[in-house]
Design an enzyme around this catalytic site. Sequence first.
Site, PDB file in Angstrom:
ATOM      1  N   LYS A   1       0.869  -1.190   0.000  1.00  0.00           N
ATOM      2  CA  LYS A   1       0.000   0.000   0.000  1.00  0.00           C
ATOM      3  C   LYS A   1       0.896   1.227   0.000  1.00  0.00           C
ATOM      4  O   LYS A   1       1.802   1.341   0.830  1.00  0.00           O
ATOM      5  CB  LYS A   1      -0.886  -0.008   1.244  1.00  0.00           C
ATOM      6  CG  LYS A   1      -1.720   1.255   1.425  1.00  0.00           C
ATOM      7  CD  LYS A   1      -2.683   1.119   2.586  1.00  0.00           C
ATOM      8  CE  LYS A   1      -3.486   2.387   2.787  1.00  0.00           C
ATOM      9  NZ  LYS A   1      -4.540   2.210   3.786  1.00  0.00           N
TER      10      LYS A   1
HETATM   11  C1  5RP Z   1      -1.874   4.604   7.863  1.00  0.00           C
HETATM   12  C2  5RP Z   1      -2.855   3.746   7.207  1.00  0.00           C
HETATM   13  C3  5RP Z   1      -4.219   3.954   7.589  1.00  0.00           C
HETATM   14  O1  5RP Z   1      -4.576   4.023   8.851  1.00  0.00           O
HETATM   15  C4  5RP Z   1      -5.244   3.956   6.568  1.00  0.00           C
HETATM   16  O2  5RP Z   1      -5.359   2.703   6.049  1.00  0.00           O
HETATM   17  C5  5RP Z   1      -5.087   5.070   5.574  1.00  0.00           C
HETATM   18  O3  5RP Z   1      -6.148   5.110   4.635  1.00  0.00           O
HETATM   19  P1  5RP Z   1      -6.587   6.499   3.988  1.00  0.00           P
HETATM   20  O4  5RP Z   1      -5.348   7.316   3.792  1.00  0.00           O
HETATM   21  O5  5RP Z   1      -7.207   6.147   2.675  1.00  0.00           O
HETATM   22  O6  5RP Z   1      -7.564   7.169   4.928  1.00  0.00           O
HETATM   23  O7  5RP Z   1      -2.523   2.912   6.398  1.00  0.00           O
HETATM   24  O8  5RP Z   1      -0.755   4.728   7.056  1.00  0.00           O
END
Ligand code: 5RP
Length: 306
Positions: free
Chosen positions: A203
């Site tokens: 991610k």
């Molecule tokens: C922190 C994370 C998260 O808590 C979350 O998954 C972020 O998702 P978004 O930016 O779409 O709100 O991965 O790094």
Amino acid sequence: MPDADDILERKNFYLEVPQTSKAFALKGSNALDWGMKNRLARIFLPDDCRTVMLAVDHGYFQGPTTGLERIDVTICPLIPYADALMITRGALRSTIPPEITKPVVLRSSGGQSILKELSNERIAVDIEDAVRVNASALAVQVYIGGVHEHESIGNLVEIVNAGNRHGIPTMAVTGVGKELARDAKYLGLATRICAELGANFVKTYYCEKGFAAVAAGCPVPLVIAGGKKLPEIDALRMAYRAVSEGAAGVDMGRNIFQCDAPKAMIQAVRAVVHENETPERAYDLYLSLKSAGEGSELCTAKTQLR
Ligand code: 5RP
């Protein structure tokens, strides 16, 4: 009593049909074991190898984030529209009905808060507990260039090793400290390190310039975070560009659950990711679902949970 004499005559071994053995289409995943592939295929739809993951794990370091004050009320209605749910084990056990059939990507690192240095994480879940909650993947934050870079890479390696023992894939999450630029050079470095150390998917963030090279340089699928809440059309544009430039989908949180009409928004994101819909047409879909009242429903009907 079975008729032993008849067995050979009635059986059909399709002697003229060779047994098929198709390559597993998800990027970089063909050499994995069956259990890994099966779990990945629950997260990334086999038709297009893409996913719309709904990230609701923010509370693990920032407490009751806007839109997540009551996960049972606001997130349950969205689950049918997500391909996977990224969540902590605490929120999962306390707020998500176990009848859901969507795969869970389990937040497996933690140990800091917004009040302290963000990169100071440790592994926060035993692999046995991940198995117990039927996790389809483990998620661990990696802070390349951060104060605790070395420890966070160590967390990734340990999670990958534990996941490999049980056939559970690992998603590395590239946490970017405030002092670092989210540009292609940095994201290319961070995502590649995660993949080289065994992450099965990563991610990361979208960057306006050079994202295609970031995706191409990462040998496993990339999903993008949404980041801070943007106007809906901008979030849809970002998702569109990301998948057009090589991302395998999104792991989006605030840009869905902080919308006025989250159910409408997640369907618009799906249209972009799974149907290659343009951001403009997806935004029209968002507006029409929103005006039809989509997104204002609460989690009441049991059919909404699955
Ligand atoms: C922190 C994370 C998260 O808590 C979350 O998954 C972020 O998702 P978004 O930016 O779409 O709100 O991965 O790094």
